[in-house]
Design a protein around this motif. Structure first.
Motif, short mmCIF file in Angstrom:
data_model
loop_
_atom_site.label_atom_id
_atom_site.label_comp_id
_atom_site.label_asym_id
_atom_site.label_seq_id
_atom_site.Cartn_x
_atom_site.Cartn_y
_atom_site.Cartn_z
N PHE A 139 2.51 12.19 -9.25
CA PHE A 139 1.58 13.33 -9.20
C PHE A 139 2.35 14.64 -9.04
O PHE A 139 2.08 15.63 -9.72
N PHE A 140 3.34 14.65 -8.14
CA PHE A 140 4.12 15.87 -7.90
C PHE A 140 4.95 16.26 -9.11
O PHE A 140 5.16 17.45 -9.37
N PHE A 141 5.44 15.26 -9.84
CA PHE A 141 6.16 15.55 -11.09
C PHE A 141 5.35 16.48 -11.97
O PHE A 141 5.86 17.46 -12.51
N ILE A 142 4.10 16.15 -12.09
CA ILE A 142 3.24 16.87 -13.01
C ILE A 142 2.73 18.17 -12.39
O ILE A 142 2.82 19.25 -12.97
N ARG A 143 2.23 18.05 -11.17
CA ARG A 143 1.60 19.20 -10.49
C ARG A 143 2.59 20.34 -10.28
O ARG A 143 2.26 21.50 -10.46
N PHE A 144 3.83 20.02 -9.91
CA PHE A 144 4.78 21.08 -9.57
C PHE A 144 5.90 21.21 -10.59
O PHE A 144 7.01 21.61 -10.28
N ARG A 145 5.63 20.88 -11.83
CA ARG A 145 6.66 21.00 -12.86
C ARG A 145 6.94 22.48 -13.14
O ARG A 145 6.08 23.35 -12.89
N PHE B 201 0.83 -1.21 0.00
CA PHE B 201 0.00 0.00 0.00
C PHE B 201 0.87 1.26 0.00
O PHE B 201 0.68 2.16 -0.82
N PHE B 202 1.83 1.30 0.92
CA PHE B 202 2.65 2.52 1.02
C PHE B 202 3.62 2.66 -0.14
O PHE B 202 3.90 3.78 -0.58
N SER B 203 4.13 1.56 -0.65
CA SER B 203 5.02 1.62 -1.83
C SER B 203 4.26 2.24 -3.00
O SER B 203 4.75 3.14 -3.69
N LEU B 204 3.04 1.75 -3.18
CA LEU B 204 2.21 2.23 -4.29
C LEU B 204 1.85 3.71 -4.07
O LEU B 204 1.95 4.53 -4.99
N LEU B 205 1.46 4.04 -2.84
CA LEU B 205 1.07 5.41 -2.50
C LEU B 205 2.22 6.37 -2.79
O LEU B 205 2.04 7.41 -3.43
N ILE B 206 3.41 6.02 -2.34
CA ILE B 206 4.57 6.90 -2.53
C ILE B 206 4.89 7.06 -4.01
O ILE B 206 5.13 8.17 -4.49
N ALA B 207 4.83 5.93 -4.74
CA ALA B 207 5.12 5.99 -6.18
C ALA B 207 4.12 6.92 -6.88
O ALA B 207 4.50 7.75 -7.71
#
Ligand code: CUA
Length: 339
Positions: free
Chosen positions: A43-49, A32-38
């Protein structure tokens, strides 16, 4: 037997499903946490590019809410894992008082087993289903490790001391036994099987070899005489050595002022290194039996001493052999109280 694909070994003991439940829980949390972090990274790659050249990021100076959440959540999860694991561990490591004791001696590269009824086997162990089995194990040479995946039990087997393990198989069948400690060039061939049988089948199997089988405690009694232990250890305390009647599992005081419970390891030490602990009131005159007694013989001698009574619970038998004064119970004499 159909070679069905399975990620897990079969569950064939009372503890197996509990171990698996904990394992699956730990696996699910990790997944669960591995998937969540990935996903969050993505998401951050895109949101904060960076959208235009020279753009500068917004500085954050922390958030109390976030700090608390990411401290409390992992704390709760790790505590659940800890308590859950500890409960199973304690169950696995606490010997049930009603377990039947079997012996295992490991050597390069084989497993030698002895049943309480006297049967001996190499690399294969037959046990009855739905019964608590205690294995007392030692090694004749190097460190080995006893592992039955279907039972989810594993325990190192060490030279010079006893280790124990218990399990209750709840499904008849034949299961793999592995040595899981690298123990030399043929380590990978130190394999065998544990066959779990219905009570009737087990009795029939036992009866098959009964003609030659003597119970470990009876063989131990023969050794006790053969090695003339009985010339110093009398039934009462009038010998040159202390009486061994009813001592098992009880505390003794030694000449150096220390006290210790006289368990399997103590008895083993006293036979191999008698000078290590001398019972108060006696002289250190006992010779060592190091190199004279095999591990199998030692286990038989210890079985015999246990059969003389003590507070051990499962082996505690009335001291039939020793109780010379008990004329009233004489009709029991010669009969093994365990059979
Ligand atoms: Cu015994 Cu590896």
């Amino acid at each position: 037997m159909s070679p069905e694909f399975s990620l897990f070994p079969e569950q064939a003991s009372t503890i197996a499903s509990k171990v698996d439940a904990l394992y699956v829980f730990a696996l699910a949390i990790s997944a669960f946490f591995s998937l969540l972090i990935a996903l969050v990274i993505f998401f951050f790659f895109i949101r904060f590019r960076r959208r235009e050249a020279g753009e500068v990021g917004h500085q954050s100076h922390g958030s109390m809410v976030l700090e608390v959440v990411w401290s409390i959540v992992p704390l709760v999860i790790t505590m659940v894992l800890f308590v859950w694991g500890a409960v199973i561990f304690i169950e696995m490591r606490t010997m049930p008082p009603d377990a039947t004791e079997y012996f295992a001696t490991a050597k390069q590269w084989m497993w030698k087993f002895q049943h309480p009824e006297g049967q001996r086997e190499i690399n294969h162990l037959h046990i009855p289903v739905n019964e608590k089995i205690k294995l007392t194990m030692t090694s004749e040479d190097v460190i080995h490790s006893f592992f039955v995946p279907a039972f989810r039990v594993k325990q190192d087997v060490l030279p010079g001391r006893y280790t124990t393990i218990w399990f209750e198989a709840d499904k008849p069948g034949k299961y793999h036994l592995f040595c899981t400690e690298y123990c030399g060039s043929h380590h990978s061939q130190m394999i065998g099987s544990v066959t779990v049988m219905e009570a009737d089948d087990y009795q029939a199997w036992l009866a098959g070899g009964a003609a030659t089988a003597a119970a470990p405690k009876d063989l131990g009694e023969q050794l006790f005489e053969q090695y003339i232990c009985n010339t110093c250890h009398y039934e009462d305390d009038s010998g040159r050595g202390p009486s061994l009647v009813g001592i098992y599992g009880k505390e003794a005081k030694f000449t150096d002022g220390t006290t210790r419970v006289r368990d399997d390891d103590y008895l083993r030490e006293s036979i191999m290194m008698p000078a290590a602990s001398v019972v108060e009131g006696y002289l250190q005159i006992m010779p060592t039996y190091q190199g004279q007694l095999s591990e199998v013989s030692l286990l038989q001698l210890i079985s015999y001493i246990k059969s003389l009574g003590g507070s051990a619970g499962e082996e505690a038998a009335p001291p039939v052999v020793a109780d010379a004064s008990a004329g009233a119970t004489a009709d029991n004499t010669g009969e093994s109280p365990n059979e």
